[in-house]
Design a protein around this motif. Structure first.
Motif, PDB file in Angstrom:
ATOM      1  N   GLU A   1     -41.497  41.398  -6.531  1.00 49.76           N
ATOM      2  CA  GLU A   1     -40.183  41.915  -6.938  1.00 49.76           C
ATOM      3  C   GLU A   1     -40.306  43.306  -7.542  1.00 49.76           C
ATOM      4  OE1 GLU A   1     -38.367  39.094  -9.592  1.00 49.76           O
ATOM      5  OE2 GLU A   1     -38.273  37.574  -8.000  1.00 49.76           O
TER       6      GLU A   1
ATOM      7  N   VAL B   1     -32.622  41.891   2.108  1.00 57.58           N
ATOM      8  CA  VAL B   1     -31.793  40.693   1.974  1.00 57.58           C
ATOM      9  C   VAL B   1     -32.577  39.433   2.360  1.00 57.58           C
ATOM     10  CG1 VAL B   1     -29.748  39.525   2.883  1.00 57.58           C
ATOM     11  CG2 VAL B   1     -29.629  41.936   2.272  1.00 57.58           C
ATOM     12  N   GLU B   2     -33.491  39.559   3.304  1.00 55.06           N
ATOM     13  CA  GLU B   2     -34.253  38.389   3.769  1.00 55.06           C
ATOM     14  C   GLU B   2     -35.117  37.773   2.674  1.00 55.06           C
ATOM     15  OE1 GLU B   2     -34.838  39.414   8.527  1.00 55.06           O
ATOM     16  OE2 GLU B   2     -36.358  39.995   7.076  1.00 55.06           O
ATOM     17  N   ASN B   3     -35.335  38.499   1.584  1.00 55.25           N
ATOM     18  CA  ASN B   3     -36.117  37.937   0.485  1.00 55.25           C
ATOM     19  C   ASN B   3     -35.283  37.057  -0.439  1.00 55.25           C
ATOM     20  OD1 ASN B   3     -38.664  39.171   1.074  1.00 55.25           O
ATOM     21  ND2 ASN B   3     -37.785  41.122   0.429  1.00 55.25           N
ATOM     22  N   GLU B   4     -33.967  37.043  -0.228  1.00 62.86           N
ATOM     23  CA  GLU B   4     -33.084  36.255  -1.090  1.00 62.86           C
ATOM     24  C   GLU B   4     -33.151  34.778  -0.715  1.00 62.86           C
ATOM     25  OE1 GLU B   4     -31.037  37.426  -3.680  1.00 62.86           O
ATOM     26  OE2 GLU B   4     -32.469  39.039  -3.393  1.00 62.86           O
ATOM     27  N   PRO B   5     -32.944  33.886  -1.714  1.00 69.04           N
ATOM     28  CA  PRO B   5     -33.038  32.454  -1.411  1.00 69.04           C
ATOM     29  C   PRO B   5     -31.818  31.923  -0.647  1.00 69.04           C
ATOM     30  CG  PRO B   5     -32.469  32.791  -3.711  1.00 69.04           C
ATOM     31  CD  PRO B   5     -32.714  34.152  -3.128  1.00 69.04           C
TER      32      PRO B   5
ATOM     33  N   GLU C   1     -34.473  25.159  -1.703  1.00 69.76           N
ATOM     34  CA  GLU C   1     -34.178  26.578  -1.564  1.00 69.76           C
ATOM     35  C   GLU C   1     -35.439  27.341  -1.169  1.00 69.76           C
ATOM     36  OE1 GLU C   1     -30.618  28.364  -4.210  1.00 69.76           O
ATOM     37  OE2 GLU C   1     -32.607  28.689  -5.024  1.00 69.76           O
TER      38      GLU C   1
ATOM     39  N   ALA D   1     -36.841  31.365   0.706  1.00 74.65           N
ATOM     40  CA  ALA D   1     -36.422  32.728   1.066  1.00 74.65           C
ATOM     41  C   ALA D   1     -35.802  32.701   2.464  1.00 74.65           C
ATOM     42  CB  ALA D   1     -37.614  33.667   1.033  1.00 74.65           C
TER      43      ALA D   1
ATOM     44  N   TRP E   1     -23.175  40.471  -2.344  1.00 73.86           N
ATOM     45  CA  TRP E   1     -23.676  41.816  -2.038  1.00 73.86           C
ATOM     46  C   TRP E   1     -24.429  41.869  -0.714  1.00 73.86           C
ATOM     47  CZ3 TRP E   1     -28.915  42.749  -1.463  1.00 73.86           C
ATOM     48  CH2 TRP E   1     -29.767  41.709  -1.877  1.00 73.86           C
ATOM     49  N   ASN E   2     -24.708  40.690  -0.152  1.00 71.91           N
ATOM     50  CA  ASN E   2     -25.468  40.690   1.099  1.00 71.91           C
ATOM     51  C   ASN E   2     -24.677  40.060   2.239  1.00 71.91           C
ATOM     52  OD1 ASN E   2     -25.471  38.032   0.316  1.00 71.91           O
ATOM     53  ND2 ASN E   2     -27.642  37.973  -0.212  1.00 71.91           N
TER      54      ASN E   2
ATOM     55  N   SER F   1     -21.018  45.915  -0.637  1.00 75.69           N
ATOM     56  CA  SER F   1     -22.319  45.322  -0.347  1.00 75.69           C
ATOM     57  C   SER F   1     -23.333  46.420  -0.061  1.00 75.69           C
ATOM     58  CB  SER F   1     -22.220  44.373   0.840  1.00 75.69           C
ATOM     59  OG  SER F   1     -22.053  45.111   2.025  1.00 75.69           O
TER      60      SER F   1
END
Lengths: 293, 207, 188
Positions: free
Chosen positions: A57, B20-24, B71, B73, B118-119, B175
């Motif tokens: 991060e 964005v792909e790193n978001e859960p 959950e 990524a 935001w995504n 976004s």
């Protein structure tokens, strides 16, 4: 050949530190990237090591800040040291696993059940390879962006060697970048000199005259506009953030900033997105309270 | 140049997608990785490889139980989906009724943007093309709604651009992808406005 | 703006009308009279980089000291054609349809330089209005061009030809961004 992940993780724990302070970064410069017994190990050994995900991060933030900021930001020495070592270890780990996997499937691929199992057990490997590639992408893009800036500000950065520079050059750059910058700027000056400057009268040979109406040495555009996201103080931080103010009507927390050139005040609410001049938010960015997006 | 000029001072849409792909996101796994307690001591001898990741949390992946939501990524969810190993739980806002509510809000409030995640654009596009069968509503209808929403917001952004100035701007609820698309224009114009106004700054100081 | 900014160098080479405040021996070549003197009140077009300096420094070194308020600079910079009242009025009445490129391809850069030299607040207001109005138009073009419109025969290039160098850059960058976005949206 079987290497237990826990061993590797444990090894990580004993090493490196969570403290990223400019005070000790000097000594870090001198230890090799993969070294496991730097002198600081014992001194700071009791700090918990940031997890790979937490470090990723931070790397993402560093990458995004670097890509969007006009200036070259200080190199995150410790973060990069930890990350590069993890990349190396993960590479070896994946190699071990894939060798083991090949042996396994060669031995017991008779039953349909085990073939299905093979797909499932191949999945982690697939993901780990993708995971590593994603990390390497960010690392590459981050370093390439920095190299582009080192090229662009080649002469400007040379001034950092002079006494009185706010940040010493060997803190701003990594060891490898330092070498690159040294060689690149030397080559550039040699080229300028051989192709043009030596054919000019001595008084016109300067490339670093900043006295005229326009400075010859190109500096970052400090007041260039940037998009920022106000994330506020690190939640893990114990001390209250003295810069953080509260709007008495709405209860909204915000930072107050001054746009020097216009003699104007502006509020940066936590969670807000703004277009601001870089020099207005620079300190908040370096303190990780505001991020470039 | 070590960084292509096109990527200087901005991101490509692909890079925004990467971020964005790193978001859960929630998934229903179709397999189990959680080892029964009695097996734990034997470690990896059951033939199962443990997940060990550097960019995303791996605990949930080592404790998957088939059909129990968890959950992970987004990029992992898409990878598992591609292998037929999970279905993705589409986010609540990505359904016709909800999207219509956002559209209504956008039309009613000309000066504000609705609070979409935001995504939203990236998640919508990825799920449309890679997990269409997991969506709450038919994908072609959802696609239309998302397209409508995007166009209404683009129109409002156009209106808002009349307020560009030399000082600063607040842009809540846009976004990341929408910001990135706007970036060269907004920054180019605002930087020039700044130059225009700074030409008389000395006089201001005298006043 | 940096030292090596080619657009800034080109803008600075634009000629501005100047009137000489002194007789200067031997400078006649500036108006094509090689070997002759230049006379007081002679009107000569000089590149801005030179005119700017001559309009600031000067005074007859033989007659006045450096601090003498009475000393005129060597030349007086006169309002150039690109900022003539009819141009300013045209901007005020319809900035979006104005052919800025035909007025000067570095219009904004030069106008800003002029405003800086003369602390011209009115000019800044006009530029602010012009920039905002025209940039809306630029964005519309940058965002909407696609093959369909080209096929319909809409003449894109006419609009492009009316842009000054700064506006072209804004157009190019915005267009690239919109194009990349569209490409990303349709890919599988």
């Amino acid at each position: 050949m079987n290497i237990d992940i826990d061993d590797i993780l444990a090894d990580l724990d004993r090493d490196t530190t969570a403290v990223e302070s400019s005070l000790i970064s000097q000594s870090h410069n001198d230890t090799t990237i993969l070294g496991t017994d730097g002198p600081e190990t014992e001194k700071f050994g009791h700090f918990p090591v940031p997890s790979p995900v937490k470090d990723f991060e931070r790397l993402m933030t560093s990458w995004r800040n670097e890509r969007m900021s006009p200036e070259l930001l200080p190199f995150p020495h410790l973060l990069m040291q930890r990350t590069l070592r993890r990349v190396q270890e993960q590479l070896e780990h994946i190699e071990c696993l894939s060798m083991g996997y090949l042996e396994d499937t060669a031995g017991v691929s008779n039953a349909a059940d085990s073939r299905n199992g093979a797909v499932t057990s191949k999945l982690p490997l697939l993901a780990m390879e993708a995971d590593l590639e994603r990390l390497k992408f960010v690392l590459r893009s981050f370093l390439r962006c920095r190299l582009a800036k080192i090229d662009k500000y080649s002469l400007y950065l040379r001034q950092f060697n002079d006494a009185g520079a706010a940040v010493p050059l060997d803190e701003l750059l990594s060891r490898q970048e330092l070498g690159y910058h040294e060689r690149h700027s030397t080559m550039l000056l040699k080229l300028l000199n051989n192709s043009i400057l030596r054919h000019m009268p001595p008084e016109l040979q300067a490339v670093d005259d900043n006295e005229g109406s326009v400075k010859m040495v190109e500096e970052p555009e400090w007041s260039r506009f940037v998009f920022v996201y106000v994330n506020g103080p690190d939640r893990a931080q114990r001390d209250p953030d003295s810069l953080l103010l509260v709007n008495e009507e709405t209860g909204q927390q915000f930072y107050s900033v001054t746009i020097q050139e216009l003699q104007e005040e502006a509020e940066l609410a936590i969670g807000g997105i703004y277009v601001m001049r870089y020099n207005v938010v620079r300190d908040l960015i370096l303190d990780n309270k505001v991020r470039l997006i | 140049m070590s960084l292509p000029w096109k990527l200087q001072e901005t991101f490509s849409p692909e890079e925004i997608q990467f971020i964005v792909e790193n978001e859960p996101i929630k998934i229903f796994p179709r397999f189990t990785t959680k080892t029964p307690v009695r097996d734990n001591r034997r470690g990896t001898s059951t033939g199962q490889t443990r997940w060990k990741l550097l960019t995303a949390k791996d605990e949930s992946l080592n404790n998957l139980v088939a059909i129990r939501t968890t959950e992970v990524a987004l990029w992992i969810a898409l990878l598992l989906k591609q292998q037929g190993k999970c279905s993705i739980v589409a986010p609540g806002w990505l359904r016709l009724s909800q999207l219509q509510k956002y559209i209504d809000y956008e039309l009613k409030n000309t000066g504000r943007f609705s609070e979409l995640p935001w995504n939203w654009l990236v998640v919508a596009r990825l799920l449309f093309s890679k997990a269409a069968d997991d969506l709450h509503d038919p994908v072609h209808l959802l696609r239309e709604k998302v397209q409508d929403l995007r166009e209404i917001r683009l129109g409002k952004i156009g209106q808002g651009l009349k307020h560009l100035n030399e000082s600063h701007l607040q842009l809540d609820n846009l976004s990341l992808l929408e910001i990135n698309e706007l970036r060269p224009f907004v920054l180019g114009v605002m930087n020039k406005l700044k130059d225009v106004h700074s030409s008389i700054s000395e006089e201001q100081e005298e006043e | 703006m940096s030292y090596y900014d080619i657009d800034d160098i080109l803008a600075d080479a634009t000629k501005f009308p100047c009137r000489f405040n002194y007789d200067i021996p031997g400078l006649g070549y500036l108006e094509g009279n090689i070997g002759k003197d230049i006379k007081k009140n002679a009107k000569v077009e000089l590149p801005l980089w030179l005119a700017r300096i001559l309009a600031i420094v000067g005074g007859d070194p033989g007659l006045s000291s450096v601090d003498d308020d009475e000393a005129f600079p060597f030349v007086e910079l006169m309002a150039p054609e690109l900022l003539a009242p009819r141009v300013i009025n045209a901007i005020k009445s319809g900035p979006a349809t104005l052919d800025v490129h035909s007025i000067n391809s570095h219009f904004y850069a030069l106008a800003i330089k002029w405003a800086t030299l003369f602390n011209d607040r009115d000019l800044v207001e006009v530029l602010n209005y012009m920039l905002l109005e025209r940039s809306q138009e630029i964005r519309n073009h940058a965002a909407s061009i696609d093959l369909e419109e080209l096929a319909q025969g809409r003449d894109v290039s006419t609009f492009m030809l009316t842009l000054d160098e700064f506006e072209k850059r804004i157009y190019r960058d915005s267009h690239e961004s919109c194009k990349d976005m569209k490409k990303w949206l349709v890919q599988r």
